[in-house]
Design a protein around this motif. Structure first.
Motif, PDB file in Angstrom:
ATOM      1  N   ASP A  47      28.867 -23.495 -65.929  1.00 52.91           N
ATOM      2  CA  ASP A  47      30.014 -23.190 -66.791  1.00 52.91           C
ATOM      3  C   ASP A  47      30.951 -22.144 -66.174  1.00 52.91           C
ATOM      4  OD1 ASP A  47      28.501 -20.989 -67.037  1.00 52.91           O
ATOM      5  OD2 ASP A  47      28.577 -20.882 -69.241  1.00 52.91           O
ATOM      6  N   ILE A  66      32.974 -28.800 -55.081  1.00 54.36           N
ATOM      7  CA  ILE A  66      32.429 -29.728 -56.083  1.00 54.36           C
ATOM      8  C   ILE A  66      31.474 -28.897 -56.944  1.00 54.36           C
ATOM      9  CG2 ILE A  66      31.022 -31.801 -56.452  1.00 54.36           C
ATOM     10  CD1 ILE A  66      31.963 -32.824 -53.744  1.00 54.36           C
ATOM     11  N   PRO A  67      31.819 -28.733 -58.239  1.00 53.03           N
ATOM     12  CA  PRO A  67      30.996 -27.841 -59.069  1.00 53.03           C
ATOM     13  C   PRO A  67      29.617 -28.457 -59.366  1.00 53.03           C
ATOM     14  CG  PRO A  67      32.803 -28.808 -60.367  1.00 53.03           C
ATOM     15  CD  PRO A  67      32.964 -29.315 -58.972  1.00 53.03           C
ATOM     16  N   ALA A  68      28.633 -27.591 -59.513  1.00 61.09           N
ATOM     17  CA  ALA A  68      27.277 -28.033 -59.853  1.00 61.09           C
ATOM     18  C   ALA A  68      27.288 -28.572 -61.281  1.00 61.09           C
ATOM     19  CB  ALA A  68      26.310 -26.860 -59.741  1.00 61.09           C
ATOM     20  N   GLU A  69      26.509 -29.627 -61.514  1.00 57.09           N
ATOM     21  CA  GLU A  69      26.474 -30.230 -62.843  1.00 57.09           C
ATOM     22  C   GLU A  69      26.023 -29.220 -63.872  1.00 57.09           C
ATOM     23  OE1 GLU A  69      25.318 -34.724 -62.302  1.00 57.09           O
ATOM     24  OE2 GLU A  69      24.652 -33.967 -64.270  1.00 57.09           O
ATOM     25  N   GLY A  70      26.733 -29.138 -64.968  1.00 56.02           N
ATOM     26  CA  GLY A  70      26.323 -28.258 -66.054  1.00 56.02           C
ATOM     27  C   GLY A  70      26.716 -26.813 -65.888  1.00 56.02           C
ATOM     28  N   ALA A 129      27.234 -22.038 -59.353  1.00 60.30           N
ATOM     29  CA  ALA A 129      28.134 -23.088 -59.826  1.00 60.30           C
ATOM     30  C   ALA A 129      28.631 -23.997 -58.703  1.00 60.30           C
ATOM     31  CB  ALA A 129      29.333 -22.459 -60.554  1.00 60.30           C
ATOM     32  N   GLU A 171      28.157 -26.699 -55.902  1.00 61.24           N
ATOM     33  CA  GLU A 171      27.256 -27.766 -55.477  1.00 61.24           C
ATOM     34  C   GLU A 171      27.476 -28.052 -53.985  1.00 61.24           C
ATOM     35  OE1 GLU A 171      24.984 -29.580 -57.213  1.00 61.24           O
ATOM     36  OE2 GLU A 171      24.547 -30.789 -55.430  1.00 61.24           O
ATOM     37  N   GLU A 206      36.503 -33.524 -57.272  1.00 61.94           N
ATOM     38  CA  GLU A 206      35.398 -34.427 -57.616  1.00 61.94           C
ATOM     39  C   GLU A 206      34.665 -34.904 -56.382  1.00 61.94           C
ATOM     40  OE1 GLU A 206      36.526 -37.559 -60.310  1.00 61.94           O
ATOM     41  OE2 GLU A 206      37.433 -36.074 -61.674  1.00 61.94           O
ATOM     42  N   GLU A 207      35.433 -35.041 -55.288  1.00 61.86           N
ATOM     43  CA  GLU A 207      34.767 -35.432 -54.032  1.00 61.86           C
ATOM     44  C   GLU A 207      35.509 -34.838 -52.843  1.00 61.86           C
ATOM     45  OE1 GLU A 207      34.841 -39.695 -53.821  1.00 61.86           O
ATOM     46  OE2 GLU A 207      37.032 -39.760 -53.808  1.00 61.86           O
TER      47      GLU A 207
END
Lengths: 535, 535
Positions: A479, A473-477, A450, A452, A506-507
Motif C-alpha cells: 500500500d 512494478i509494485p509488489a502485489e498488495g 513495495a 517487486e 505494469e510492465e
C-alpha cells in the motif's frame, strides 16, 4: 644504421627540479609572473588574494602539512565545499607531493568512510559545518583531522585551517616531485556500487588544465567563475587553467543567482562555467533584462546540452559566446569543446572538437578504430589520461583495453568532424556531474517491501543533466505510494543518487530472454521531465 | 607517518602510448581534430594542405625514413629554407624518434661540416639549390643524402623528397617514444668559436609550443605567418603552437613584403610573427595606407624592441595588437611575452611576462635569486628547458649552475613585475636571431694584415636586432680601408656573422689592466646605426 648505445638517454643532464611539469608550479609561476594581480576574489569570505599572497599562503599550508608529519605519497583527504582554504590546501598538497583526495561531502557517511578506507587517507581536512558528519567516521580510524575549514560557526575540537597554517614559513617547500608522480585520487562511481579511485599524475592535471586556455578561449584578461564544486575535476581544472595564464577567479561556495549577477556587475566577470540549469535559472529571472551583463563574454556549460531555442535566447540575453565543455575524471578535463562558432549549427548532444592535448577516437567492441559516421565507444589518449584505478587492476585493465582509455560513452564523428554523444555504454547515470551506478540505486530500492521489480534509468533533465528515474512494478498488495519509495531512497542514498521521480508501471520492456531493455525505456521516456515542465 | 613502499609508482599502469606528450602527436591530433581544415598554405609552392593531408604526408615521410634504415635515436640533418617538405620531414622524424637536426644554410661550409660531424648525422636532407654547397661535405663522410627538396631547378643525382616519400604508407608509424626522449639537436653559438648542439626533448618542444596559445593569444580561428626561418627555434615553435589549436599557417620561403601583404589581403592572415625591420619595411611602403590590412589582429615581433614612436605608427597602420616574444634555443620559446596591453607603456627593451610553462628569475653570480629591481642574470626553469649541450659536459654544467638554466642575458623585473633586458653577460651578439661569438669574428679579422687590434660588439640595429660591429686599430703602414676588411670578413664568415660596419679608431677603451671594455664601447656607440639612418 646501428643504434648507438644509449643515444637517447645518456645526454640528459638537467635536473628534475629544472624541467619538471608538476601541479604546484602553477601557483608559483603565476605568483612570479604576476605577483600583484588578483588571483582570487571570495565575496562570501570577504577576501581577495593576489597571486603572490595566495602562493605564500599555499607555502604555509605545505609547511604545516610537513610539520604534521605528512610526506610525499601520503594521502590528504578533504570533505568540503568551495573555499579559499580548499584551494590553498590543494596547492599545498601538490607542492609537497602529498596526494590530494577530495571527497564529495554530499555522499552518505558510509560512502565517505569507504573512500577514507580505500584511499588509506592519512589525514583529513573538513568544513566545520561537516565536522559532525565525519567525526564518527574518524573516531575508529587512524586518521588525523588536521583542521577544520571555517565556513559556518560550528564548534569543533579541531583547530581551524587558518590557525594551523598561521606562522608557517611562506617560502617554497623543497620537495622532489616528478611529472609522473601521483597528484590526486578522485572518486567516481562505476557500474558496481563502490566508487573507484582515479589516480591522476601531476602531468595529467597540468596538461588537462592547459587545455582550458588552448581550447577554451580563456586568456589573462579574463575574470572567471568558480561556482561548481571544487571537489569535482571540472571546476578544479578550470581554476588551474585560469592560473596558467594569470586570470582572476571569483570563488563562491556554490551557485547562487544573485551572487553570480553581482560578480558579473561588480567584479566584471567575463568567463563563466556553469550547468545549463543555472543559465536557464538566470534567463527565467524577471530582472534579467535590466541587469548589466556586458562584461560577460564566454559562457562554458557542461554535463548536458542546451536546446537551440533556449541557447539562442541565452546568447542574446547574455550577449556572450556559449560553448559546451566535456571530460571525465579519468581523462582530466576538458577533453572536448563544442566551440561557440558551432553552437546553433547542429541539433542534439554535440561535444565538438578534441582539446589541444587530447586524442579522441571511436572504437568497436573488438578494439578496431571506426571511421567517421560510425557509432562506437568514445576512447581517449593523451597526457591528461589517468594512471589507473587505485587497487583495482581488473577495472584498470578493462579501462585501458586495446591501448586507449575507454570512456563508457558511445558516440560518433559527424560529417564536419564533430563528436556527438549517443548513449552511455554501461548502466551509469551522470547526475549533477557525478556518476551514479544504476545497480546501486536498484539494489537499494529493492529493499523496500513495495518494490517487486524495477529499472533505474537516466532521463534528460535541465538541473541534473540526467535525472535518476525509477520505473517500478509494485509488489502485489503493497500500500506504499511512489512518494514513500522516493523518501525511502533519499534516506539511503545521496541527493544526486536518489530518484528524481518514481513511476509505477505494469510492465517493463524486456528481451526474449527476460533482460530489461533500459535503453528502450530511456528512449521512450526521453521527454518525461520536459512534459512535466509543460504541464 | 611511515611512507608505504612504492606508493607513488606501483599504481601506474597506463601505457606510454596512451599518456605520452611527444612532438609527432601534435600533427596527428590536429588531423584527427580538424581533418578538413587547412593546415598549411604555401603560395610559392602553389599548394594547400589540410591537417589530414599533411599528417598523411608526414606518415609517408616517417615510413620512408624507416625504409632508409633510420631508427629511433639516429640523427637526420637538414640544410634548407622554409618549405612544406621541411615541415613534413620534421614531423616525420618526430614520429619515428629520429632526432631532427636543422642546420642554418647560411653558415660556412666548414661550419656545416662541423655540425654534421659533431651531431654524428646519419642522414641528410638538403634543398636542391644548396646541394652544391653540401656535396663536397658529404663526399668524405659516412652520411646518406636521403633526398633533395625541390625549391629551385638545380639538378642533383639524389632523388627528390617528394619522390622518396611517394608510395609510402600514410598510416601512423608504430614507434615507442617517451616524453623525455631527444627530439631535436639545434646548433647555437657560444662565446667560443664552435657552435653548441642544444639537446631538446619531446616534452620541451611540446610545452614550449603550448606557450604560444596560452600566452601568445593564438586561437583556432587564426591564420598565422611563417616567414621566419624554420631551422630556427622561434618559427618552429610558432608552427607547432598553431597546430596545437588547429590554426592555419601560410608558409613562405622567407619574408617578402609583397608576399606578406598578399597573404593578409587574400588569405586573411590574422597573426604574424616577424622582425621589427620587416614591420618597419612595410610601414615605409608608399602603398601601405591603401592596402586592406583588416584581417591582421596580432603582430608578434622578436629579437629586438621597436621604438615607441614607430610602434604607435605600426599599431595605427596595421590596426593590430603588437607584442614582443622572447626565448632562446635552450629554453624553448616563447619564454616571455611583452603583451599588447603593456606596449607603449614603457620605454626600452622590455621582455614582459613569463609564458605559462616557464619560470623566470634573476640571479647573481653566487647563485642567489634577486629581488625585484635588482639586476642580475636572467635564469629559467620549466619543462621547455633543454637537456644540455651535446658532448659538452663543461658547458652543460655551467649552463645549469645553481639548478637553473643560465641565459647569459642580464635583466631585472621592474616595479610592475615586467622583465627588462639590460645587457648580455657574455661576448655574444644576437644577430638576425642567431648567436654570434665575438671571439670568432675577432680571431677571423685579426688574420687580416691591416688589423692591429680590435673589439667586436653588438649594436642595436633594426634589421639585425644587434649588428656585429668591429672597431679596429689599423696596423701601422697598412693601406687597406675598412671596406677591404669587411670584404675579407664576409669571405670567411656567414652573412649574419660578418660585421655590418668596420670603424677605424685610434684607441679602444680599456681597464687599468689592459682589458678592452666592450660594454663601454657598446654603450657609447649605441646610436651608431640610428645616426647613419638619420644622416
Amino acid at each position: 644504421m646501428p643504434q648507438e648505445e644509449g643515444t637517447q638517454k645518456d645526454t640528459v643532464t638537467r635536473s628534475n627540479e629544472i624541467a619538471r611539469m608538476v601541479g604546484g608550479d602553477i601557483a608559483r609561476r603565476a605568483a612570479n609572473r604576476t605577483p600583484q594581480k588578483l588571483a582570487f576574489i571570495a565575496p562570501e569570505q570577504d577576501e581577495e588574494l593576489t597571486f603572490e599572497a595566495f602562493n605564500r599562503r599555499v607555502n604555509r599550508a605545505a609547511h604545516a602539512f610537513q610539520e604534521e608529519g605528512l610526506e610525499s605519497g601520503d594521502r590528504l583527504a578533504i570533505v568540503g565545499g568551495n573555499s579559499l582554504q580548499f584551494l590553498t590546501a590543494y596547492f599545498g598538497a601538490l607542492k609537497t607531493g602529498i596526494v590530494f583526495t577530495p571527497i564529495n561531502p554530499e555522499i552518505t557517511s558510509e560512502d565517505i568512510g569507504y573512500e577514507l578506507d580505500h584511499s588509506e587517507a592519512d589525514a583529513l581536512l573538513v568544513d566545520d559545518v561537516l565536522y559532525p558528519k565525519v567525526e564518527p567516521l574518524v573516531a575508529d580510524r587512524d586518521i588525523d583531522v588536521l583542521a577544520t575549514i571555517t565556513v559556518g560557526d560550528e564548534d569543533s575540537p579541531v583547530p581551524s585551517f587558518d590557525e594551523v597554517i598561521d606562522g608557517q614559513s611562506p617560502t617554497e617547500p623543497a620537495v622532489e616531485i616528478h611529472d609522473e608522480d601521483l597528484a590526486q585520487i578522485m572518486y567516481t562511481s562505476g557500474t558496481t556500487s563502490r566508487p573507484k579511485g582515479v589516480l591522476l599524475s601531476h602531468k595529467a592535471i597540468t596538461t588537462g588544465s592547459l587545455n582550458v586556455s588552448a581550447s577554451g578561449d580563456l586568456t589573462r584578461n579574463d575574470v572567471t567563475s568558480c561556482v561548481m564544486p571544487l571537489f569535482h575535476c571540472a571546476q578544479l581544472t578550470m581554476v588551474k587553467g585560469a592560473m596558467h595564464v594569470s586570470a582572476t577567479t571569483v570563488v563562491r561556495r556554490s551557485f547562487d543567482p544573485d551572487g553570480f549577477l553581482e560578480d558579473v556587475e561588480q567584479r566584471d566577470l567575463t568567463w563563466s562555467f556553469m550547468l545549463p540549469a543555472m543559465y536557464n535559472g538566470l534567463l527565467a529571472r524577471p530582472d534579467i533584462e535590466d541587469r548589466d551583463l556586458s562584461s560577460l563574454r564566454y559562457c562554458l556549460y557542461a554535463m548536458a546540452p542546451i536546446g537551440n531555442e533556449t541557447l539562442e535566447r541565452a546568447i542574446e540575453t547574455f550577449d556572450a559566446d556559449f560553448a559546451l565543455g566535456s571530460g571525465q575524471t579519468e581523462a582530466y578535463p576538458p577533453t572536448c569543446i563544442y566551440h561557440p562558432e558551432w553552437q546553433l549549427e547542429k541539433e542534439g548532444n554535440y561535444w565538438g572538437h578534441a582539446a589541444a592535448n587530447t586524442d579522441i577516437a571511436i572504437m568497436d567492441d573488438d578494439g578496431t578504430l571506426l571511421d567517421r559516421g560510425e557509432v562506437g565507444e568514445i576512447v581517449y589518449r593523451g597526457p591528461n589520461v589517468m594512471d589507473g584505478y587505485l587497487k583495482n587492476e581488473e577495472a584498470t585493465e578493462e579501462a585501458f583495453a586495446h591501448g586507449w582509455f575507454h570512456s563508457g560513452d558511445m558516440g560518433f564523428f559527424d560529417e564536419d568532424g564533430l563528436l556527438k554523444f549517443v548513449d552511455r555504454k554501461k548502466d551509469i547515470i551522470k547526475s549533477g556531474g557525478e556518476n551514479v551506478s544504476t545497480q546501486k540505486v536498484e539494489s537499494t530500492l529493492l529493499d523496500h517491501p513495495a518494490v517487486e521489480e524495477l529499472a533505474v534509468v537516466g532521463i534528460p533533465h535541465e538541473r541534473w543533466g540526467e535525472a535518476v528515474t525509477a520505473f517500478v512494478i509494485p509488489a502485489e498488495g503493497a500500500d506504499a505510494d511512489t512518494e514513500d519509495i522516493r523518501e525511502y531512497a533519499s534516506e539511503h542514498l545521496a541527493g544526486f543518487e536518489s530518484p528524481k521521480a518514481v513511476e509505477f508501471v505494469e510492465e517493463l520492456p524486456k528481451t526474449a530472454t527476460g533482460k530489461i531493455q533500459k535503453f528502450q525505456l530511456a528512449e521512450h521516456e526521453a521527454d518525461y521531465y520536459q512534459e512535466q515542465v509543460d504541464d
